[in-house]
Motif scaffolding. Structure first.
Motif, PDB file in Angstrom:
ATOM      1  N   GLY A 172       1.768 -32.570  -4.803  1.00 19.84           N
ATOM      2  CA  GLY A 172       0.997 -32.980  -5.978  1.00 19.84           C
ATOM      3  C   GLY A 172      -0.321 -33.667  -5.679  1.00 19.84           C
ATOM      4  N   SER A 173      -0.611 -33.906  -4.413  1.00 16.61           N
ATOM      5  CA  SER A 173      -1.861 -34.593  -4.064  1.00 16.61           C
ATOM      6  C   SER A 173      -3.089 -33.762  -4.420  1.00 16.61           C
ATOM      7  N   TRP A 174      -3.001 -32.443  -4.273  1.00 17.51           N
ATOM      8  CA  TRP A 174      -4.138 -31.574  -4.597  1.00 17.51           C
ATOM      9  C   TRP A 174      -4.546 -31.742  -6.057  1.00 17.51           C
ATOM     10  N   ASP A 175      -3.573 -31.688  -6.962  1.00 18.38           N
ATOM     11  CA  ASP A 175      -3.866 -31.866  -8.388  1.00 18.38           C
ATOM     12  C   ASP A 175      -4.453 -33.252  -8.666  1.00 18.38           C
ATOM     13  N   LYS A 176      -3.940 -34.251  -7.995  1.00 13.79           N
ATOM     14  CA  LYS A 176      -4.441 -35.610  -8.161  1.00 13.79           C
ATOM     15  C   LYS A 176      -5.901 -35.706  -7.728  1.00 13.79           C
ATOM     16  N   PHE A 177      -6.225 -35.115  -6.586  1.00 14.57           N
ATOM     17  CA  PHE A 177      -7.602 -35.159  -6.087  1.00 14.57           C
ATOM     18  C   PHE A 177      -8.559 -34.416  -7.023  1.00 14.57           C
ATOM     19  N   VAL A 178      -8.115 -33.297  -7.568  1.00 18.26           N
ATOM     20  CA  VAL A 178      -8.954 -32.534  -8.503  1.00 18.26           C
ATOM     21  C   VAL A 178      -9.268 -33.366  -9.737  1.00 18.26           C
ATOM     22  N   GLN A 179      -8.257 -33.984 -10.295  1.00 19.04           N
ATOM     23  CA  GLN A 179      -8.444 -34.742 -11.534  1.00 19.04           C
ATOM     24  C   GLN A 179      -9.355 -35.946 -11.331  1.00 19.04           C
ATOM     25  N   GLN A 180      -9.160 -36.671 -10.232  1.00 21.16           N
ATOM     26  CA  GLN A 180      -9.948 -37.887 -10.044  1.00 21.16           C
ATOM     27  C   GLN A 180     -11.391 -37.595  -9.645  1.00 21.16           C
ATOM     28  N   LEU A 217     -13.263 -25.415  12.062  1.00 22.12           N
ATOM     29  CA  LEU A 217     -12.883 -26.030  13.331  1.00 22.12           C
ATOM     30  C   LEU A 217     -13.368 -25.164  14.479  1.00 22.12           C
ATOM     31  N   LYS A 218     -13.358 -25.721  15.660  1.00 25.00           N
ATOM     32  CA  LYS A 218     -13.889 -25.010  16.817  1.00 25.00           C
ATOM     33  C   LYS A 218     -13.120 -23.714  17.051  1.00 25.00           C
ATOM     34  N   LYS A 219     -13.850 -22.658  17.363  1.00 29.66           N
ATOM     35  CA  LYS A 219     -13.238 -21.343  17.512  1.00 29.66           C
ATOM     36  C   LYS A 219     -12.223 -21.346  18.648  1.00 29.66           C
ATOM     37  N   GLY A 220     -11.066 -20.786  18.347  1.00 26.19           N
ATOM     38  CA  GLY A 220     -10.014 -20.669  19.344  1.00 26.19           C
ATOM     39  C   GLY A 220      -8.971 -21.767  19.320  1.00 26.19           C
ATOM     40  N   ASP A 221      -9.183 -22.799  18.509  1.00 25.49           N
ATOM     41  CA  ASP A 221      -8.223 -23.910  18.471  1.00 25.49           C
ATOM     42  C   ASP A 221      -7.111 -23.585  17.463  1.00 25.49           C
ATOM     43  N   LYS A 222      -6.228 -22.713  17.865  1.00 21.40           N
ATOM     44  CA  LYS A 222      -5.165 -22.229  16.981  1.00 21.40           C
ATOM     45  C   LYS A 222      -4.133 -23.308  16.669  1.00 21.40           C
ATOM     46  N   GLU A 223      -3.936 -24.217  17.615  1.00 20.01           N
ATOM     47  CA  GLU A 223      -2.977 -25.299  17.387  1.00 20.01           C
ATOM     48  C   GLU A 223      -3.450 -26.206  16.247  1.00 20.01           C
ATOM     49  N   LEU A 224      -4.720 -26.583  16.283  1.00 19.93           N
ATOM     50  CA  LEU A 224      -5.273 -27.423  15.215  1.00 19.93           C
ATOM     51  C   LEU A 224      -5.304 -26.670  13.900  1.00 19.93           C
ATOM     52  N   GLN A 225      -5.614 -25.396  13.953  1.00 19.86           N
ATOM     53  CA  GLN A 225      -5.649 -24.576  12.743  1.00 19.86           C
ATOM     54  C   GLN A 225      -4.290 -24.581  12.045  1.00 19.86           C
ATOM     55  N   LYS A 226      -3.224 -24.419  12.821  1.00 20.77           N
ATOM     56  CA  LYS A 226      -1.877 -24.423  12.246  1.00 20.77           C
ATOM     57  C   LYS A 226      -1.531 -25.785  11.649  1.00 20.77           C
ATOM     58  N   LYS A 227      -1.871 -26.856  12.373  1.00 23.36           N
ATOM     59  CA  LYS A 227      -1.567 -28.196  11.868  1.00 23.36           C
ATOM     60  C   LYS A 227      -2.303 -28.473  10.557  1.00 23.36           C
ATOM     61  N   ILE A 228      -3.557 -28.066  10.474  1.00 24.22           N
ATOM     62  CA  ILE A 228      -4.323 -28.297   9.244  1.00 24.22           C
ATOM     63  C   ILE A 228      -3.776 -27.446   8.115  1.00 24.22           C
ATOM     64  N   ASN A 229      -3.424 -26.192   8.400  1.00 24.93           N
ATOM     65  CA  ASN A 229      -2.827 -25.339   7.368  1.00 24.93           C
ATOM     66  C   ASN A 229      -1.534 -25.950   6.832  1.00 24.93           C
ATOM     67  N   ASP A 230      -0.724 -26.479   7.721  1.00 25.28           N
ATOM     68  CA  ASP A 230       0.521 -27.130   7.308  1.00 25.28           C
ATOM     69  C   ASP A 230       0.228 -28.333   6.412  1.00 25.28           C
ATOM     70  N   ALA A 231      -0.800 -29.102   6.769  1.00 24.83           N
ATOM     71  CA  ALA A 231      -1.176 -30.271   5.972  1.00 24.83           C
ATOM     72  C   ALA A 231      -1.668 -29.853   4.591  1.00 24.83           C
ATOM     73  N   LEU A 232      -2.457 -28.782   4.528  1.00 25.62           N
ATOM     74  CA  LEU A 232      -2.968 -28.304   3.236  1.00 25.62           C
ATOM     75  C   LEU A 232      -1.828 -27.812   2.347  1.00 25.62           C
ATOM     76  N   GLY A 233      -0.872 -27.114   2.954  1.00 28.34           N
ATOM     77  CA  GLY A 233       0.278 -26.652   2.185  1.00 28.34           C
ATOM     78  C   GLY A 233       1.079 -27.810   1.622  1.00 28.34           C
ATOM     79  N   LYS A 234       1.266 -28.841   2.412  1.00 29.47           N
ATOM     80  CA  LYS A 234       1.990 -30.024   1.961  1.00 29.47           C
ATOM     81  C   LYS A 234       1.225 -30.738   0.859  1.00 29.47           C
ATOM     82  N   MET A 235      -0.100 -30.781   0.977  1.00 32.40           N
ATOM     83  CA  MET A 235      -0.950 -31.452  -0.013  1.00 32.40           C
ATOM     84  C   MET A 235      -0.780 -30.830  -1.397  1.00 32.40           C
ATOM     85  N   VAL A 236      -0.695 -29.518  -1.441  1.00 33.07           N
ATOM     86  CA  VAL A 236      -0.488 -28.836  -2.720  1.00 33.07           C
ATOM     87  C   VAL A 236       0.926 -29.085  -3.234  1.00 33.07           C
ATOM     88  N   LYS A 237       1.894 -28.965  -2.341  1.00 31.92           N
ATOM     89  CA  LYS A 237       3.304 -29.073  -2.734  1.00 31.92           C
ATOM     90  C   LYS A 237       3.665 -30.448  -3.266  1.00 31.92           C
TER      91      LYS A 237
END
Length: 275
Positions: free
Chosen positions: A244-252, A222-242
């Motif tokens: 079960g979506s991450w495992d689903k995406f890997v398998q398919q 993402l564009k350098k310095g956009d800390k707000e977007l960085q946090k939102k995406i990190n939160d989304a990635l954490g939720k994706m793993v928690k």
């Protein structure tokens, strides 16, 4: 019936609010988000017959959903390894999900969220190839990668400095040259190579050398310095793993490669960027 002046004013206000509300709804429906992905990486990011598929596509769609965008509001744009930073710097895309390995050179130009996946540099060779069993065997061999790839840099700097390196615009071009015996090997991340090897038209033609030549931590650029977007995406990635979506995406997306190319993926990595 005669309408009073006060009633007329009230009616105008109600009408204005109604029109304004409809405009807001239409604006929300028309709101788009541009996301950079690869178009030529089976299992990762692929555009075929006007449709998009791959692990990165699923991740990008999930993250966009967490940011408030529906699938139909996503505009996927093709990015090449050599222009990912430029696409972000010039606001061509909001973020990039394109087998984008996190490293210090890139972090000088853009920020990352994640990582969300771990891959290893490997080699794709013809199924009849028996001479390449380690990195040193690539010296004086004809090797292909794509322009701007960390894999090409790694080979030239550390692994096989005497290898004849050909850098092309896309992995598909390298694959054609490998099949025609113009080249001896294609090098990039094992996740990408496995996707090519698992394509129905390629099964039996190629194999992975199964050499873990590097550790590649995929991040969302993402564009350098956009800390707000960085946090939102990190939160989304954490939720994706928690959830079960991450495992689903890997398998398919990598299930076929596990069989056709003996591909094995790493567990979901810990998120470190921006922390």
């Amino acid at each position: 019936m005669k309408l009073s002046k006060a009633g007329a004013v009230a009616g105008v206000i109600v009408l204005a609010l109604t029109v304004s509300g409809c405009g807001a709804d239409n604006e929300a429906e028309q709101r788009k988000i541009a996301i950079g992905i690869k178009f030529d990486q089976p299992g990762i990011g692929l555009r075929e017959d006007g449709k998009f598929s791959g692990f990165d596509v699923d991740v990008a769609t999930y993250v966009a959903k967490e940011l408030g965008y529906k699938p139909e509001q996503i505009e996927f744009k093709q990015v090449f390894s050599s222009d990912r930073e430029l696409m972000l710097q010039f606001n061509e895309v909001k973020f990039v999900v394109a087998s984008y390995s996190i490293n210090d050179k890139r972090k000088a130009k853009v920020d990352f969220a994640g990582p969300y996946f771990v891959a290893h540099q490997d080699l794709l060779i013809r199924s009849t190839e028996n001479e390449i069993t380690k990195a040193e065997d690539l010296n004086r061999k004809r090797l292909c990668s794509v322009t701007g790839s960390t894999s090409a840099e790694n080979v030239k700097a550390k692994l096989a400095p005497k290898a004849e390196m050909l850098e092309l615009g896309g992995y598909s071009e390298c694959l054609v040259a490998l099949q025609d015996s113009t080249l001896d090997a294609l090098t990039t991340d094992n996740s990408i190579l496995a996707g090519y090897a698992a394509r129905p038209e390629n099964v039996g033609k190629f194999k992975l050398a199964n050499l873990n030549l590097s550790n590649e931590f995929y991040g969302i650029g993402l564009k350098k310095g956009d800390k707000e977007l960085q946090k939102k995406i990190n939160d989304a990635l954490g939720k994706m793993v928690k959830d079960g979506s991450w495992d689903k995406f890997v398998q398919q997306n990598f299930g076929a490669a596990q069989t056709a190319a003996a591909y094995r993926h790493e567990p979901a990595p810990q998120i470190t960027e921006g922390r």
